[in-house]
Design an enzyme around this catalytic site. Structure first.
Site, PDB file in Angstrom:
ATOM      1  N   SER A   1       0.740  -1.129  -0.149  1.00 42.10           N
ATOM      2  CA  SER A   1      -0.086   0.050  -0.003  1.00 42.10           C
ATOM      3  C   SER A   1       0.978   1.276   0.067  1.00 42.10           C
ATOM      4  O   SER A   1       0.473   2.151  -0.098  1.00 42.10           O
ATOM      5  CB  SER A   1      -0.935   0.071   1.114  1.00 42.10           C
ATOM      6  OG  SER A   1      -0.004   0.240   2.407  1.00 42.10           O
ATOM      7  N   GLY A   2       2.309   1.173   0.177  1.00 45.37           N
ATOM      8  CA  GLY A   2       3.091   2.206   0.345  1.00 45.37           C
ATOM      9  C   GLY A   2       2.953   2.582   1.884  1.00 45.37           C
ATOM     10  O   GLY A   2       3.874   3.477   2.311  1.00 45.37           O
ATOM     11  N   GLY A   3       2.426   2.048   2.757  1.00 45.67           N
ATOM     12  CA  GLY A   3       2.623   2.322   4.405  1.00 45.67           C
ATOM     13  C   GLY A   3       3.372   1.222   4.758  1.00 45.67           C
ATOM     14  O   GLY A   3       4.117   0.583   4.160  1.00 45.67           O
TER      15      GLY A   3
ATOM     16  N   MET B   1      -2.784  -2.012  -5.242  1.00 49.23           N
ATOM     17  CA  MET B   1      -3.843  -2.151  -6.026  1.00 49.23           C
ATOM     18  C   MET B   1      -4.763  -0.594  -5.686  1.00 49.23           C
ATOM     19  O   MET B   1      -4.943  -0.120  -4.550  1.00 49.23           O
ATOM     20  CB  MET B   1      -4.896  -3.170  -5.393  1.00 49.23           C
ATOM     21  CG  MET B   1      -4.333  -4.562  -5.718  1.00 49.23           C
ATOM     22  SD  MET B   1      -5.408  -5.946  -4.770  1.00 49.23           S
ATOM     23  CE  MET B   1      -4.563  -5.816  -3.255  1.00 49.23           C
TER      24      MET B   1
ATOM     25  N   CYS C   1     -14.327  -6.555   1.377  1.00 49.55           N
ATOM     26  CA  CYS C   1     -13.138  -6.392   0.255  1.00 49.55           C
ATOM     27  C   CYS C   1     -11.932  -7.448   0.517  1.00 49.55           C
ATOM     28  O   CYS C   1     -11.667  -7.961  -0.540  1.00 49.55           O
ATOM     29  CB  CYS C   1     -12.585  -4.857   0.574  1.00 49.55           C
ATOM     30  SG  CYS C   1     -11.134  -4.464  -0.652  1.00 49.55           S
TER      31      CYS C   1
ATOM     32  N   CYS D   1     -11.358   3.438   2.685  1.00 49.54           N
ATOM     33  CA  CYS D   1     -10.632   4.127   1.670  1.00 49.54           C
ATOM     34  C   CYS D   1     -11.559   4.999   0.844  1.00 49.54           C
ATOM     35  O   CYS D   1     -11.125   5.803   0.159  1.00 49.54           O
ATOM     36  CB  CYS D   1      -9.927   3.155   1.070  1.00 49.54           C
ATOM     37  SG  CYS D   1     -10.966   1.801  -0.004  1.00 49.54           S
TER      38      CYS D   1
END
Length: 371
Positions: free
Chosen positions: A12-14, A36, A108, A206
């Site tokens: 996620s980039g986190g 994604m 999800c 989100c």
């Protein structure tokens, strides 16, 4: 080829997914990073002016790609907005219109993210998929794969993973399940990402980055406000107390924002979409000791024995309560050994045996408040 195998890592980039990817890379896995894109903020945020947040902004995509490039493994961006929207967002809207309170993250994970990952893993020749969730996966002596709580109880995410089926669990790696968050922050420093270690965490849905689900519903359901305005607030005896703005804009247990003065605190205890009625009561009226749960996914065992004693959690931060499970045609009836507060139709009920997830399902609508 890596001796450990090839793994498709959801990034996620986190901090969590980045450190998980670098851990697997360091351990000798052949890592392929994938980010994604699940939604388009321009269609979700109203006039707040707030931009993309959490897992879905351009900065996060770049952070994930940069980490992959710096450590020499490939990274892809996967656009799943269409499949995400068709299921998760549609379900989110439908549940509120049905008078229930959905948990889109569970939906999800269960129906979109893992399936999308597995599909791409097969296409890329990856034996495994991995995420940065704080939970563990083990295999029982009966051969079934199951989820166990992460050892960091403050970060444990087993509750949102109950819907994963055996074919998904058997190929999933969760590198963070045996670590505390403090250790992950230290690893981010050690890997050379001090900014990532300080990066604020996102807890919003989100596609509702401003946390205003009511505004989201108004923007996405034409004429909703006009259609549902003017319903009645009643007490549990059916006496009319006043009018509300429409049943989809309230949730079980809500106290603030009711815009009604009764001289004492009032809580939403039931929602009837058929009559557009919101039942208000006292805090004790939120307590119940029985509920029905359907749409169940059994994990640790193929099912449960009649009267099996398990700990049941009815929300993410719930500590859980002792309960017995009794099967009926469409699911299970859960009877708690003590009163629990805020049984909410649409939310997930997750059944634990000590720290192991036995299964989970969706709490069904009650015909009347639990007493």
């Amino acid at each position: 080829m890596s001796k450990k195998g090839k793994v498709l890592m959801a990034m996620s980039g986190g901090i969590d997914s980045t450190v998980a990817a670098l851990m697997l890379h360091k351990e000798g896995y052949e890592v392929v990073g994938i980010t994604m894109k699940t939604w388009d903020y321009a269609t979700s945020v109203g006039t707040t002016g707030k931009k993309e947040t959490g897992c879905c902004n351009l900065d996060s995509f770049n952070d994930a790609r940069q980490a992959a490039v710096q450590h020499g493994f490939p990274h892809f961006i996967l656009d799943i907005r269409e499949e995400f929207g068709d299921f998760v967002i549609d379900n989110f809207v439908e549940e509120y219109i049905a008078g229930r309170t959905p948990n889109p993250c569970v939906m999800c994970n269960t129906h979109i993210k893992w399936r999308a990952l597995l599909k791409r893993a097969d296409a890329l020749g990856c034996e495994f998929i991995a995420t940065g969730h704080y939970a563990q996966i083990h295999q029982h002596t009966n051969g079934r794969y199951f989820i166990r709580k992460g050892i960091d109880e403050t970060k444990d995410q087993s509750y949102v993973l109950w819907g994963l089926q055996q074919d998904l669990l058997s190929r999933t790696l969760l590198p963070l399940g045996t670590y505390h968050k403090t250790a992950i922050r230290q690893m981010a420093h050690d890997f050379g990402y001090p900014e990532l270690a300080r990066k604020a965490e996102s807890y919003e849905i989100c596609f509702v980055p401003d946390n205003d689900y009511r505004g989201f519903l108004k923007r996405n359901v034409a004429g909703l406000e006009e259609r549902v305005a003017g319903g009645n607030f009643t007490d549990k005896a059916g006496n009319i107390l006043g009018q509300h703005k429409g049943y989809p804009f309230y949730t079980i247990g809500q106290r603030k924002g009711l815009d009604i003065a009764l001289g004492k605190p009032a809580f939403v205890t039931a929602i009837d979409p058929d009559t557009n009625t919101i039942v208000l009561g006292e805090e004790d009226d939120l307590k119940g000791n029985e509920m029905q749960v359907a749409k169940i996914n059994w994990i640790k065992y193929e099912g449960v024995t009649e009267g099996m004693e398990l700990i049941t959690k009815i929300r993410y931060k719930d500590k859980g309560a002792n309960s017995t499970l009794h099967t009926y045609q469409n699911g299970v009836t859960v009877r708690f050994s003590e009163y629990v507060k805020g049984i909410t139709p649409g939310q997930s009920a997750v059944f634990y045996e000590n720290d192991d997830v036995v299964g989970g399902g969706i709490i069904q609508r009650a015909e009347q408040p639990f007493t």
